[in-house]
Design a protein around this motif. Structure first.
Motif, PDB file in Angstrom:
ATOM      1  N   MET B   1       0.827  -1.205   0.000  1.00  0.00           N
ATOM      2  CA  MET B   1       0.000   0.000   0.000  1.00  0.00           C
ATOM      3  C   MET B   1       0.865   1.260   0.000  1.00  0.00           C
ATOM      4  N   LEU B   2       1.906   1.224   0.890  1.00  0.00           N
ATOM      5  CA  LEU B   2       2.780   2.397   0.991  1.00  0.00           C
ATOM      6  C   LEU B   2       3.571   2.591  -0.296  1.00  0.00           C
ATOM      7  N   SER B   3       4.060   1.459  -0.838  1.00  0.00           N
ATOM      8  CA  SER B   3       4.849   1.584  -2.067  1.00  0.00           C
ATOM      9  C   SER B   3       3.969   2.082  -3.214  1.00  0.00           C
ATOM     10  N   PHE B   4       2.697   1.623  -3.221  1.00  0.00           N
ATOM     11  CA  PHE B   4       1.760   2.113  -4.237  1.00  0.00           C
ATOM     12  C   PHE B   4       1.589   3.625  -4.114  1.00  0.00           C
ATOM     13  N   PHE B   5       1.416   4.068  -2.874  1.00  0.00           N
ATOM     14  CA  PHE B   5       1.205   5.482  -2.613  1.00  0.00           C
ATOM     15  C   PHE B   5       2.422   6.304  -3.048  1.00  0.00           C
ATOM     16  N   LEU B 237     -20.628   0.310  -8.034  1.00  0.00           N
ATOM     17  CA  LEU B 237     -20.161   1.631  -7.603  1.00  0.00           C
ATOM     18  C   LEU B 237     -18.821   2.040  -8.216  1.00  0.00           C
ATOM     19  N   ILE B 238     -18.018   1.036  -8.631  1.00  0.00           N
ATOM     20  CA  ILE B 238     -16.667   1.380  -9.102  1.00  0.00           C
ATOM     21  C   ILE B 238     -16.685   2.363 -10.268  1.00  0.00           C
ATOM     22  N   PRO B 239     -17.427   2.086 -11.347  1.00  0.00           N
ATOM     23  CA  PRO B 239     -17.455   3.089 -12.427  1.00  0.00           C
ATOM     24  C   PRO B 239     -18.102   4.409 -11.989  1.00  0.00           C
ATOM     25  N   VAL B 240     -19.035   4.313 -11.016  1.00  0.00           N
ATOM     26  CA  VAL B 240     -19.678   5.549 -10.544  1.00  0.00           C
ATOM     27  C   VAL B 240     -18.658   6.406  -9.798  1.00  0.00           C
ATOM     28  N   VAL B 241     -17.855   5.783  -8.966  1.00  0.00           N
ATOM     29  CA  VAL B 241     -16.823   6.519  -8.228  1.00  0.00           C
ATOM     30  C   VAL B 241     -15.819   7.129  -9.210  1.00  0.00           C
ATOM     31  N   THR B 242     -15.483   6.379 -10.252  1.00  0.00           N
ATOM     32  CA  THR B 242     -14.585   6.913 -11.273  1.00  0.00           C
ATOM     33  C   THR B 242     -15.181   8.182 -11.870  1.00  0.00           C
ATOM     34  N   GLN B 243     -16.485   8.107 -12.143  1.00  0.00           N
ATOM     35  CA  GLN B 243     -17.154   9.248 -12.752  1.00  0.00           C
ATOM     36  C   GLN B 243     -17.175  10.445 -11.811  1.00  0.00           C
ATOM     37  N   VAL B 244     -17.415  10.182 -10.530  1.00  0.00           N
ATOM     38  CA  VAL B 244     -17.414  11.269  -9.552  1.00  0.00           C
ATOM     39  C   VAL B 244     -16.021  11.914  -9.511  1.00  0.00           C
ATOM     40  N   ASN B 298      -7.390  11.442  -8.504  1.00  0.00           N
ATOM     41  CA  ASN B 298      -7.155  10.146  -9.139  1.00  0.00           C
ATOM     42  C   ASN B 298      -6.609   9.141  -8.127  1.00  0.00           C
ATOM     43  N   LEU B 299      -5.723   9.628  -7.282  1.00  0.00           N
ATOM     44  CA  LEU B 299      -5.148   8.757  -6.265  1.00  0.00           C
ATOM     45  C   LEU B 299      -6.242   8.281  -5.305  1.00  0.00           C
ATOM     46  N   LEU B 300      -7.091   9.208  -4.878  1.00  0.00           N
ATOM     47  CA  LEU B 300      -8.162   8.861  -3.944  1.00  0.00           C
ATOM     48  C   LEU B 300      -9.145   7.885  -4.589  1.00  0.00           C
ATOM     49  N   VAL B 301      -9.435   8.087  -5.862  1.00  0.00           N
ATOM     50  CA  VAL B 301     -10.347   7.170  -6.557  1.00  0.00           C
ATOM     51  C   VAL B 301      -9.744   5.778  -6.587  1.00  0.00           C
ATOM     52  N   ASP B 302      -8.443   5.697  -6.867  1.00  0.00           N
ATOM     53  CA  ASP B 302      -7.781   4.390  -6.884  1.00  0.00           C
ATOM     54  C   ASP B 302      -7.859   3.727  -5.514  1.00  0.00           C
ATOM     55  N   LEU B 303      -7.636   4.543  -4.479  1.00  0.00           N
ATOM     56  CA  LEU B 303      -7.694   3.981  -3.123  1.00  0.00           C
ATOM     57  C   LEU B 303      -9.114   3.552  -2.788  1.00  0.00           C
ATOM     58  N   ALA B 304     -10.087   4.308  -3.293  1.00  0.00           N
ATOM     59  CA  ALA B 304     -11.496   3.989  -3.011  1.00  0.00           C
ATOM     60  C   ALA B 304     -11.887   2.648  -3.628  1.00  0.00           C
ATOM     61  N   TYR B 305     -11.280   2.312  -4.754  1.00  0.00           N
ATOM     62  CA  TYR B 305     -11.597   1.020  -5.380  1.00  0.00           C
ATOM     63  C   TYR B 305     -11.363  -0.112  -4.382  1.00  0.00           C
ATOM     64  N   GLY B 306     -10.246   0.002  -3.665  1.00  0.00           N
ATOM     65  CA  GLY B 306      -9.891  -1.042  -2.712  1.00  0.00           C
ATOM     66  C   GLY B 306     -10.906  -1.152  -1.588  1.00  0.00           C
ATOM     67  N   LEU B 307     -11.460  -0.037  -1.196  1.00  0.00           N
ATOM     68  CA  LEU B 307     -12.453  -0.050  -0.116  1.00  0.00           C
ATOM     69  C   LEU B 307     -13.775  -0.621  -0.598  1.00  0.00           C
ATOM     70  N   ILE B 308     -14.123  -0.297  -1.852  1.00  0.00           N
ATOM     71  CA  ILE B 308     -15.418  -0.750  -2.375  1.00  0.00           C
ATOM     72  C   ILE B 308     -15.363  -2.222  -2.754  1.00  0.00           C
ATOM     73  N   ASP B 309     -14.292  -2.594  -3.420  1.00  0.00           N
ATOM     74  CA  ASP B 309     -14.201  -3.965  -3.935  1.00  0.00           C
ATOM     75  C   ASP B 309     -12.996  -4.653  -3.296  1.00  0.00           C
ATOM     76  N   PRO B 310     -13.246  -5.609  -2.413  1.00  0.00           N
ATOM     77  CA  PRO B 310     -12.152  -6.269  -1.708  1.00  0.00           C
ATOM     78  C   PRO B 310     -11.177  -6.984  -2.650  1.00  0.00           C
ATOM     79  N   ARG B 311     -11.655  -7.239  -3.881  1.00  0.00           N
ATOM     80  CA  ARG B 311     -10.760  -7.947  -4.824  1.00  0.00           C
ATOM     81  C   ARG B 311      -9.646  -7.032  -5.302  1.00  0.00           C
ATOM     82  N   VAL B 312      -9.878  -5.707  -5.202  1.00  0.00           N
ATOM     83  CA  VAL B 312      -8.854  -4.760  -5.650  1.00  0.00           C
ATOM     84  C   VAL B 312      -7.906  -4.493  -4.497  1.00  0.00           C
TER      85      VAL B 312
END
Lengths: 524, 315
Positions: B1-5, B237-244, B298-312
């Motif tokens: 996670m840290l290295s991704f950040f 929600l994933i594409p919706v969050v991307t759109q937001v 963009n960074l926050l959206v990427d991080l949000a994917y992980g929260l919404i979808d455990p597979r990410v």
């Protein structure tokens, strides 16, 4: 009992009169739209037209335009020129205080001009009107100041009435005037009838009545300038009753404003004219027949009726009818006459080519008309292009964003022809716009040089006798109409939309009316 | 996670560097110049004096180096035209835009997401058709026209709402007063964002509903409400969050039309004013702020994917 009753009645009567007087003296607030954030320093290069409104209220100047457009007293009670015309002495009022309570004096006038306006390193806005004429300003005593001019300059009092507000020495001394943002974009100190109460950048500027104003105190409590860049939004707010007075840019909206029960439109004459300028640095445009043909080819009355919705009159020269006695209508005129225009071109050796475009010595009569994207210049240019095509002139339009337009036309002088307008001080002295010395660098955009015009402008500038000036400028207009340094189009009227409750405005353009804002009031 | 950040932050710095270089040189290549120098009523002498004062007689690369040196210390310089500090100007304008953006997005999401879900659940039914019509209208109506229409109706004709501004002049903080001034601009901006929310939510829901695991859920006897809201919605929600995220990035740049018509002094109007006036330093300041918001969003959206979808999972 009767005495007590009468006393009560008397007290009630006095109180009601006092209350009525109070209401007449101080009431309400008026809101005016401006298109962008103001810069509250009349000499700041960033003080554009949107700043003129508030600066004329905040900063009194030595003179102001009278209702007859002649210079009238403001900070100066009176003025006179020396016999040789090289010194103008202004007697100042001695009862003036700045908005911060400091006394105003001749030192402030001398500082404003010597340190700011005449300082070549600052490039102050409007300085060109003075830098070529005024040598220095001298303090004679706290209430007297002398302007020493390089050569006689009879228009000085009129030029001092045009965006020439006086700045406070005690605030600016030792400061860079353009970097003093706490003043220019914050809380300026002036001597006008209102002072800044609140300024929210990009939103509004509210002024409150300054009770120690040297002249008749303002009758309004507040004056608000609301920043509204969009003309349609301004109109909607005017109709909604959120604005009290505005200049109508979109003339098509006049009937709508007049239909509203709360608003009315007023046409006002102004010192302003639209023109076509052709570049005299290009050999093509030194043919007087061509210039006359181009002007004859334009149906200016039709454009006034269509684009200007009838709000204007045919221009005959640079001196507007608003200047009354100086205006000379008896000059050569150029009525719409396309056949006559073609004859003029033929007299200069142009003949119709196969494609209908005039040709001479194998060269087609073709050039570019640059168009700045501003107000109604685009539709006007398109119509002019059509009229010129009718007489065999192949004109291409080159539309430019305003900033790029200024660079191309004014800075680089890289153009064939363009359409624009001038607003000048209320005086016939248009030396800066027509004299050869201003060709190429100053306001003489067409780069026109004519010895007769130069001579008349020099004599007019030096002459202090009004009747003699009138005669000189009448001759100047005749010469200009003959030679056409500019192709004069029309004198536009300013259309003001006013709330029916707004009273006390004088019969001047809205910007000039700001000098009289202390007389405005709200009432039926 | 840290290295991704850290990796994304490093990429962000490089993007920012390129964006500022390209913007600085493009702005200087544009015809014209700072508004203070481009006046009709200015002589060549006055113009030269101002050019010297503004250091515009220096080569462009030296001016960029000077600007960059100050910018990395957090000083975005002073406005070329009015000498105010760029940090201060943007500091005044950004909250205005954030305010408008927040409430508009909230309204768009609050109406658009449920409407999109309903359109998907009752596909080809009256709700779906109504949502489609609303979306098309929202996309087709030009903002400036819609704004003027609302002003004419609610301000001019009915007199219910103020036609422009953010608050009554001379009134301190008053929630009701502020709310009255927000209704029309938020309505206009939300209307322009709403169609995206409706269409993306509907499309994402329809796509998820067709997935095997939804069929499996139904086969296991999960009730329809559970199928939609427990199994389908979260994945949709994933594409919706991307759109937001995309909308936030777009709106921070400013809703120029809405801000202009309603007299809101936000980032969009500032960008237009700075561009028209060739206010180089303000344009650069806006570029830095908007690029930062895009990168962070963009960074926050990427991080949000992980929260919404455990597979990410971010490695």
């Amino acid at each position: 009992m009767t005495v007590r009753y009468l006393r009560r009645l008397f007290v009630a009567l006095v109180a009601s009169l006092a209350l009525a007087h109070g209401i007449a003296q101080a009431q309400g607030s008026v809101t005016i739209p401006i298109a962008a954030d103001p810069t509250m320093n009349p000499w700041h290069p960033n003080a554009f037209v949107e700043s003129v409104f508030s600066n004329r209220v905040l900063f009194a100047s030595l003179t102001k335009p009278g209702v007859d457009l002649q210079p009238a007293p403001d900070l100066a009670r009176s003025w006179s020129a020396s016999d040789d015309g090289l010194t103008w002495t202004f007697e100042l009022r001695d009862d003036v205080v700045w908005h911060d309570g400091e006394p105003f004096s001749a030192e402030d006038v001398a500082f404003t001009f010597n340190e700011i306006v005449l300082n070549a390193d600052l490039g102050a806005s409007g300085a060109a009107n003075f830098r070529n004429t005024v040598d220095r300003v001298e303090v004679i005593d706290p209430s007297t100041v002398a302007f020493h001019v390089r050569s006689p300059f009879s228009a000085l009092p009129a030029y001092l009435a045009y965006n020439a507000g006086i700045l406070p020495k005690h605030v600016f001394e030792g400061e860079d005037p353009w970097e003093l943002t706490s003043f220019n974009k914050g809380t300026p100190i002036g001597t006008g009838p209102f002072r800044v109460a609140e300024y929210v950048s990009g939103s509004y500027l509210t002024l409150e009545r300054f009770d120690d104003y040297f002249d008749e105190p303002a009758r309004l409590d507040f004056l608000t300038f609301r920043v509204l860049p969009d003309a349609n939004a301004q109109l909607a707010q005017m109709l909604a009753g959120d604005l009290d007075v505005m200049i109508v840019d979109n003339l098509a909206s006049i009937p709508q404003i007049d239909r509203s029960p709360n608003t009315l439109t007023y046409p006002v004459n102004q010192v302003n004219y639209y023109y076509v300028t052709v570049n005299h640095e290009r050999e093509l445009f030194n043919d007087i027949n061509l210039k006359r043909a181009l002007l004859h080819a334009i149906d200016r009355e039709a454009i006034i009726e269509s684009v200007m919705r009838g709000n204007g009159s045919l221009a005959t020269g640079p001196i507007s009818p608003a200047l009354q006695a100086y205006y000379n209508p008896n000059v050569r005129t150029y009525p719409y006459d396309p056949e006559g225009a073609v004859e003029l071109l033929e007299a200069s050796g142009w003949t119709r080519g196969d494609d209908g475009v005039m040709v001479k010595d194998g060269q087609r009569l073709a050039f570019v008309l640059d168009v700045g994207r501003n107000r109604d210049l685009e539709p006007i240019s398109a119509l002019v292009q059509d009229y010129w095509r009718d007489i065999g002139v192949d004109v291409s339009l080159n539309t430019l964003e305003w900033n790029a337009y200024i660079q191309k036309i004014v800075v680089q002088r890289d153009y064939d022809a363009t359409i624009n307008w001038w607003i000048t001080p209320a005086d016939p002295d248009v030396y800066a716009y027509y004299h050869s010395s201003a060709a190429g660098t100053g306001f003489n955009l067409p780069g026109y040089r004519d010895a007769t015009i130069d001579d008349l402008l020099e004599r007019g500038r030096a002459e202090s006798d009004v009747d003699a000036r009138i005669e000189i400028y009448r001759q100047f207009q005749e010469q200009v109409a003959e030679q056409l340094p500019y192709l004069f189009l029309w004198y536009p009227s300013e259309i003001q939309a006013r709330s029916v409750n707004l009273q006390g405005m004088v019969d001047l353009g809205l910007r000039d009316n700001m000098h009289y804002v202390n007389q405005w009031y709200l009432g039926d | 996670m840290l290295s991704f950040f850290l990796r994304r932050a490093g990429e962000g710095v490089i993007v920012m560097l390129f964006v500022t270089i390209i913007t600085f040189f493009l702005v200087n290549l544009a015809p014209g110049g700072p508004a203070v120098m481009m006046r009709m009523d200015m002589t060549a002498e006055q113009r030269d004096a101002l050019a010297r004062r503004l250091n515009l007689d220096q080569p462009v690369h030296l001016r960029y180096a000077s600007w960059f040196g100050n910018a990395i210390r957090g000083d975005l310089g002073r406005s070329v035209n009015d000498n105010r500090r760029v940090n201060e100007i943007i500091g005044q304008r950004l909250p205005v835009t954030l305010n408008l953006t927040f409430w508009s997005l909230l309204v768009a999401v609050a109406i658009g997401v449920p409407l999109g879900v309903a359109a998907a659940v009752w596909r080809n039914g009256p709700v779906d058709y109504a949502a489609s019509v609303l979306s098309v209208l929202g996309l087709a109506i030009p903002s400036f026209w819609f704004a003027l229409l609302l002003i004419l109706l609610f301000s001019v004709t009915l007199g219910w709402l103020p036609s422009s501004g953010m608050r009554s002049v001379g009134v301190g903080f008053d929630v009701v007063d502020r709310a009255r001034y927000m209704v029309l601009p938020v309505t206009v901006l939300a209307t322009s964002a709403l169609p995206f929310m409706v269409r993306y939510t509907r499309s994402a829901m329809l796509s998820v509903i067709a997935e095997d695991y939804v069929r499996t859920a139904r086969a296991k006897g999960v009730r329809e409400r559970g199928v939609y809201f427990v199994h389908a919605f979260r994945n949709a929600l994933i594409p919706v969050v991307t759109q937001v995220g995309l909308l936030i990035a777009r709106l921070i740049g400013g809703a120029v039309v809405t801000e202009t018509i309603f007299g809101w002094p936000g980032m969009g109007r500032l960008a237009v004013e700075a561009s028209n006036g060739r206010d180089f330093t303000v344009i650069m300041g806006l570029t830095v702020v908007i690029a930062s918001v895009v990168i962070v969003t963009n960074l926050l959206v990427d991080l949000a994917y992980g929260l919404i979808d455990p597979r990410v999972r971010h490695a």
